[in-house]
Every structure is written in structure tokens, then in C-alpha cells.
Design a protein around this motif. Structure first.
Motif, PDB file in Angstrom:
ATOM      1  N   ILE A  26      40.210 -56.695 -14.193  1.00 51.70           N
ATOM      2  CA  ILE A  26      41.511 -56.501 -14.369  1.00 51.70           C
ATOM      3  C   ILE A  26      42.194 -56.562 -12.909  1.00 51.70           C
ATOM      4  N   ASP A  27      42.775 -57.569 -12.567  1.00 49.30           N
ATOM      5  CA  ASP A  27      43.450 -57.778 -11.324  1.00 49.30           C
ATOM      6  C   ASP A  27      45.019 -57.628 -11.287  1.00 49.30           C
ATOM      7  N   GLN A  28      45.555 -57.321 -10.329  1.00 52.97           N
ATOM      8  CA  GLN A  28      47.185 -57.227 -10.176  1.00 52.97           C
ATOM      9  C   GLN A  28      47.951 -58.241 -10.749  1.00 52.97           C
ATOM     10  N   ALA A  62      45.993 -50.387 -14.877  1.00 52.35           N
ATOM     11  CA  ALA A  62      46.399 -51.228 -15.801  1.00 52.35           C
ATOM     12  C   ALA A  62      47.096 -50.338 -16.751  1.00 52.35           C
ATOM     13  N   HIS A  63      48.147 -50.826 -17.743  1.00 49.96           N
ATOM     14  CA  HIS A  63      48.675 -50.341 -18.604  1.00 49.96           C
ATOM     15  C   HIS A  63      47.778 -49.939 -19.889  1.00 49.96           C
ATOM     16  N   GLY A  64      47.808 -48.761 -20.456  1.00 49.05           N
ATOM     17  CA  GLY A  64      46.808 -48.720 -21.559  1.00 49.05           C
ATOM     18  C   GLY A  64      46.696 -49.602 -22.567  1.00 49.05           C
ATOM     19  N   TYR A  65      47.868 -50.157 -22.932  1.00 53.24           N
ATOM     20  CA  TYR A  65      47.884 -51.368 -23.978  1.00 53.24           C
ATOM     21  C   TYR A  65      47.537 -52.508 -23.464  1.00 53.24           C
ATOM     22  N   LEU A  66      47.494 -52.723 -22.076  1.00 56.90           N
ATOM     23  CA  LEU A  66      46.856 -53.906 -21.744  1.00 56.90           C
ATOM     24  C   LEU A  66      45.415 -53.898 -22.021  1.00 56.90           C
ATOM     25  N   THR A  67      44.894 -52.844 -21.679  1.00 56.91           N
ATOM     26  CA  THR A  67      43.210 -52.656 -22.079  1.00 56.91           C
ATOM     27  C   THR A  67      42.961 -52.648 -23.640  1.00 56.91           C
ATOM     28  N   PHE A  95      42.518 -43.824 -31.588  1.00 50.11           N
ATOM     29  CA  PHE A  95      42.205 -44.071 -29.944  1.00 50.11           C
ATOM     30  C   PHE A  95      42.431 -43.021 -29.037  1.00 50.11           C
ATOM     31  N   LYS A  96      41.534 -42.717 -28.276  1.00 52.46           N
ATOM     32  CA  LYS A  96      41.816 -41.658 -27.109  1.00 52.46           C
ATOM     33  C   LYS A  96      41.597 -42.244 -25.611  1.00 52.46           C
ATOM     34  N   PHE A  97      42.335 -42.358 -24.983  1.00 56.92           N
ATOM     35  CA  PHE A  97      42.161 -42.633 -23.539  1.00 56.92           C
ATOM     36  C   PHE A  97      41.688 -41.746 -22.409  1.00 56.92           C
ATOM     37  N   GLY A  98      40.538 -42.081 -22.228  1.00 59.94           N
ATOM     38  CA  GLY A  98      39.594 -41.283 -21.395  1.00 59.94           C
ATOM     39  C   GLY A  98      39.856 -41.134 -19.886  1.00 59.94           C
ATOM     40  N   GLN A  99      40.314 -42.288 -19.194  1.00 61.30           N
ATOM     41  CA  GLN A  99      40.595 -42.381 -17.972  1.00 61.30           C
ATOM     42  C   GLN A  99      41.281 -43.646 -17.557  1.00 61.30           C
ATOM     43  N   ALA A 100      41.989 -43.866 -16.536  1.00 64.35           N
ATOM     44  CA  ALA A 100      42.758 -44.910 -16.035  1.00 64.35           C
ATOM     45  C   ALA A 100      41.871 -46.052 -15.538  1.00 64.35           C
ATOM     46  N   VAL A 101      42.354 -47.246 -15.911  1.00 61.62           N
ATOM     47  CA  VAL A 101      41.716 -48.416 -15.585  1.00 61.62           C
ATOM     48  C   VAL A 101      42.567 -48.730 -14.111  1.00 61.62           C
ATOM     49  N   LEU A 102      41.870 -48.742 -13.016  1.00 62.01           N
ATOM     50  CA  LEU A 102      42.285 -48.989 -11.620  1.00 62.01           C
ATOM     51  C   LEU A 102      42.358 -50.598 -11.619  1.00 62.01           C
ATOM     52  N   VAL A 103      43.579 -50.948 -10.660  1.00 60.06           N
ATOM     53  CA  VAL A 103      43.544 -52.376 -10.430  1.00 60.06           C
ATOM     54  C   VAL A 103      41.994 -52.945  -9.654  1.00 60.06           C
ATOM     55  N   ASN A 104      41.491 -54.078 -10.080  1.00 64.07           N
ATOM     56  CA  ASN A 104      40.438 -54.475  -9.820  1.00 64.07           C
ATOM     57  C   ASN A 104      39.106 -53.875 -10.352  1.00 64.07           C
ATOM     58  N   ASP A 105      39.426 -52.863 -11.064  1.00 64.87           N
ATOM     59  CA  ASP A 105      38.019 -52.467 -11.815  1.00 64.87           C
ATOM     60  C   ASP A 105      37.512 -53.498 -12.927  1.00 64.87           C
ATOM     61  N   GLU A 106      36.131 -53.373 -13.229  1.00 70.43           N
ATOM     62  CA  GLU A 106      35.697 -54.273 -14.222  1.00 70.43           C
ATOM     63  C   GLU A 106      35.466 -53.513 -15.690  1.00 70.43           C
ATOM     64  N   VAL A 107      35.885 -54.040 -16.687  1.00 70.77           N
ATOM     65  CA  VAL A 107      35.793 -53.290 -17.940  1.00 70.77           C
ATOM     66  C   VAL A 107      34.813 -54.180 -18.925  1.00 70.77           C
ATOM     67  N   GLN A 108      34.032 -53.430 -19.806  1.00 69.50           N
ATOM     68  CA  GLN A 108      33.292 -53.809 -20.664  1.00 69.50           C
ATOM     69  C   GLN A 108      33.568 -53.463 -21.983  1.00 69.50           C
ATOM     70  N   LEU A 109      33.486 -54.093 -23.228  1.00 72.96           N
ATOM     71  CA  LEU A 109      33.753 -53.559 -24.353  1.00 72.96           C
ATOM     72  C   LEU A 109      32.132 -53.526 -25.263  1.00 72.96           C
ATOM     73  N   ASN A 110      32.002 -52.161 -25.638  1.00 70.96           N
ATOM     74  CA  ASN A 110      30.805 -51.793 -26.429  1.00 70.96           C
ATOM     75  C   ASN A 110      31.166 -51.645 -27.955  1.00 70.96           C
ATOM     76  N   ASN A 132      34.230 -49.325 -21.506  1.00 73.14           N
ATOM     77  CA  ASN A 132      33.523 -49.000 -20.172  1.00 73.14           C
ATOM     78  C   ASN A 132      34.206 -49.544 -18.998  1.00 73.14           C
ATOM     79  N   ILE A 133      34.316 -48.575 -17.920  1.00 74.86           N
ATOM     80  CA  ILE A 133      34.602 -49.197 -16.545  1.00 74.86           C
ATOM     81  C   ILE A 133      33.410 -49.052 -15.641  1.00 74.86           C
ATOM     82  N   LYS A 134      33.038 -50.274 -15.109  1.00 75.68           N
ATOM     83  CA  LYS A 134      31.768 -50.404 -14.323  1.00 75.68           C
ATOM     84  C   LYS A 134      31.746 -49.198 -13.042  1.00 75.68           C
ATOM     85  N   GLY A 135      30.679 -48.819 -12.953  1.00 78.56           N
ATOM     86  CA  GLY A 135      30.405 -47.500 -11.923  1.00 78.56           C
ATOM     87  C   GLY A 135      31.094 -46.283 -12.424  1.00 78.56           C
TER      88      GLY A 135
END
Length: 151
Positions: A26-28, A62-67, A95-110, A132-135
Motif C-alpha cells: 500500500i503506497d502513498q 492507510a485508511h482502515g476502510y481502504l484495507t 471487525f476489529k482493527f489491531g494496528q495501523a497499516v503504514l505507508v509502504n507496508d505490505e499486507v496479506q489476507l488470510n 497480516n502486515i509483513k514483518g
């Protein structure tokens, strides 16, 4: 990728993990496009300089709703549901948001198949979706998405 051709094949996954999507960065630019589409230009998402200097994450997020909006795209990388006349995004639950997704984070759906039921010819499926957020140990969110399929 899992291929499902019928209700019976889908039902075999009940209570089990279906799989994971590819990683998606997820980039800027994507954050800015989402802000434009939703009219949500809060500085924590769009003002890179202010977020870096004054924000709690030292970067835009990233916006929560974007994710959440990535679920259909990422889901299609996990499962190919065939022989359906129509597929409907029916709802999201708990749905519960656990932590923010920062710009340039990589995410993966399980995805795990929580439940499946035949409602007189319409298949109602509840998938537990974990982003999931990489790392990072803690996911961005966990919750249930509901799909209706007309096989």
C-alpha cells in the motif's frame, strides 16, 4: 489458489483455512486515491510531512476502510469460486482493527471458512478474514465477511 466448483466442494473447507493472498504493498498513491474517492483527506493519511514530524506513527497510514476494501481483490487470489450465476458481498461482521497499516507496508489476507449454509439454493458463506502486515506480529484486522453465492 483453491478452486471450488460446487457447494459440496466449498463445504469441505468448513472450519479450515482456505489460504493466503499474495502480498500487496500500500503506497502513498493508493492512499491518496482512496482519500479522493472517499473525501477523507485527514492529514494522518495524506500529509506526509506532518505525519512524519507530528504523527504517532512517523509516517502516513492507510485508511482502515481502504484495507477493508482490499478484501474482494485479495480474496480472488485465494479462491476461485466457479459455476456461480452470481456472487454478492453480503456483509461484514465483528471487525476489529489491531494496528495501523503504514505507508509502504505490505499486507496479506488470510481466509478461513467459518461457516457455510444452503439457504434454499443460495449459499451463505462466512469467511474469517485476517489482514497480516509483513514483518509484524499483530494483524491489521480480523473479522468476518459474508458472501452469497448462487450456484
Amino acid at each position: 489458489m483453491v478452486i471450488v466448483n460446487s457447494f459440496a466442494e466449498y463445504q469441505a473447507f468448513e472450519g479450515k483455512e482456505i489460504g493466503n493472498s499474495e502480498w500487496h504493498k500500500i503506497d502513498q498513491a493508493q492512499i491518496n486515491k482512496f482519500a479522493d474517492a472517499t473525501l477523507d483527506h485527514q492529514w494522518i493519511h495524506c500529509d506526509e510531512e506532518k505525519a512524519k514530524n507530528e504523527g504517532p506513527f512517523k509516517a502516513t497510514i492507510a485508511h482502515g476502510y481502504l484495507t477493508l476494501s482490499l478484501i474482494p481483490y485479495l480474496w480472488k487470489q485465494i479462491a476461485d469460486i466457479r459455476n456461480v450465476k452470481m456472487e454478492i458481498n453480503y456483509g461484514i461482521e465483528s471487525f476489529k482493527f489491531g494496528q495501523a497499516v503504514l505507508v509502504n507496508d505490505e499486507v496479506q489476507l488470510n481466509a478461513k471458512l467459518k461457516s457455510i449454509i444452503d439457504l434454499r439454493g443460495v449459499t451463505k458463506v462466512v469467511i474469517t478474514a485476517t489482514l497480516n502486515i509483513k514483518g509484524k506480529n499483530k494483524p491489521a484486522y480480523v473479522g468476518d465477511v459474508v458472501f452469497l453465492y448462487h450456484f
